[in-house]
Design an enzyme around this catalytic site. Structure first.
Site, PDB file in Angstrom:
ATOM      1  N   TRP A 149       0.725  -1.277   0.226  1.00 17.16           N
ATOM      2  CA  TRP A 149      -0.010   0.110   0.196  1.00 17.16           C
ATOM      3  C   TRP A 149       0.922   1.183   0.006  1.00 17.16           C
ATOM      4  CZ3 TRP A 149      -2.161  -3.176   4.560  1.00 17.16           C
ATOM      5  CH2 TRP A 149      -3.112  -3.918   3.949  1.00 17.16           C
ATOM      6  N   VAL A 166       2.283   2.684   3.393  1.00 18.73           N
ATOM      7  CA  VAL A 166       3.395   1.615   4.084  1.00 18.73           C
ATOM      8  C   VAL A 166       4.562   1.154   3.146  1.00 18.73           C
ATOM      9  CG1 VAL A 166       3.584  -0.174   5.590  1.00 18.73           C
ATOM     10  CG2 VAL A 166       1.373   0.815   5.594  1.00 18.73           C
ATOM     11  N   CYS A 167       4.143   0.304   2.338  1.00 16.97           N
ATOM     12  CA  CYS A 167       5.367  -0.291   1.669  1.00 16.97           C
ATOM     13  C   CYS A 167       5.761   0.342   0.386  1.00 16.97           C
ATOM     14  CB  CYS A 167       4.790  -1.613   1.043  1.00 16.97           C
ATOM     15  SG  CYS A 167       4.312  -2.876   2.356  1.00 16.97           S
ATOM     16  N   VAL A 168       5.100   1.657  -0.110  1.00 19.38           N
ATOM     17  CA  VAL A 168       5.757   2.593  -0.806  1.00 19.38           C
ATOM     18  C   VAL A 168       6.269   3.642   0.137  1.00 19.38           C
ATOM     19  CG1 VAL A 168       5.441   4.346  -2.732  1.00 19.38           C
ATOM     20  CG2 VAL A 168       3.902   2.109  -2.673  1.00 19.38           C
ATOM     21  N   PRO A 222      10.381   2.967   1.800  1.00 16.48           N
ATOM     22  CA  PRO A 222      11.399   2.803   1.117  1.00 16.48           C
ATOM     23  C   PRO A 222      11.607   4.306   0.244  1.00 16.48           C
ATOM     24  CG  PRO A 222       9.866   1.667  -0.125  1.00 16.48           C
ATOM     25  CD  PRO A 222       9.351   1.891   1.357  1.00 16.48           C
TER      26      PRO A 222
END
Length: 217
Positions: free
Chosen positions: A115, A118-120, A123
């Protein structure tokens, strides 16, 4: 604040590397910022775009045994490529991914994933802080709500990231229609994934190839 402007700020395929993060069934089931089908369509277009322009692409999932494997629409574009399956929520804390990105020798890092919040975001914020030129493809990403997605984009912009859509990226990478080596592949991507524009192009080709009726008499 450093403004992103000038010709050098545009993206170039020879300097870009793409990382696709966690486009998996579990994440897709709670994407509410976009039509989920649009996200699948857009990330498939993005993957094809990277392949057409010879942009190195890293594929990564998280806990695929539970969350599901990457969308077939992505892996079909890169059928022989290993997908890096992580335990880290933050992709940029997985040394395997970072080492592959560094090995390309490129500095324009392009990221999309699920999502967004979070995961974008994780990083992107870390990589931007380490000096990478980071672009987020917003319409090939998605969050659990519109607010989650939009706040994440604002957060990443504040960290120095550059938001774009996949079509905007195509424009940067193509840059000049005199560069004909990628036009055929790009045209096929637009026809397949850009909705009305693709249909209009096909119609234009039909009209151009329709004989003009001879005048009566």
């Amino acid at each position: 604040m450093t403004f992103r402007n000038g010709l050098a700020s545009l993206l170039r395929p020879e300097d870009s590397v793409l990382v696709l993060i966690d486009h998996q069934p579990f994440q897709l089931t709670n994407v509410n910022s976009h039509d989920p089908q649009a996200v699948v369509n857009n990330v498939a277009a993005l993957a094809k775009l990277a392949k057409a322009f010879n942009v190195p692409t890293i594929l990564t999932s998280v806990l695929a045994a539970r969350g599901g494997v990457l969308f077939k629409q992505i892996t079909d574009v890169f059928p022989d490529q290993e997908v890096i399956d992580r335990t880290w929520v933050n992709t940029w804390e997985d040394k395997r991914v970072v080492d592959l990105v560094k090995a390309t020798g490129r500095k324009q890092l392009v990221i999309a994933g699920l999502w967004t919040e979070v995961c974008v975001a994780m990083p992107v914020i870390q990589a931007a802080g380490e000096g990478w030129d980071v672009t987020v493809i917003t319409d090939a990403s998605g969050g659990v709500s519109t607010e989650s997605h939009e706040v994440a984009i604002q957060r990443m912009i504040a960290a120095g990231a550059n938001p774009m859509t996949w079509m905007a990226l195509a424009g940067d990478w193509q840059r000049d229609w005199a560069r004909t080596e990628h036009v055929e592949a790009l045209t096929e991507i637009l026809i397949s994934h850009l909705g009305g524009t693709g249909i209009a192009f096909q119609w234009e080709q039909q009209l151009l190839n329709t004989p003009v009726p001879k005048a009566a008499g």
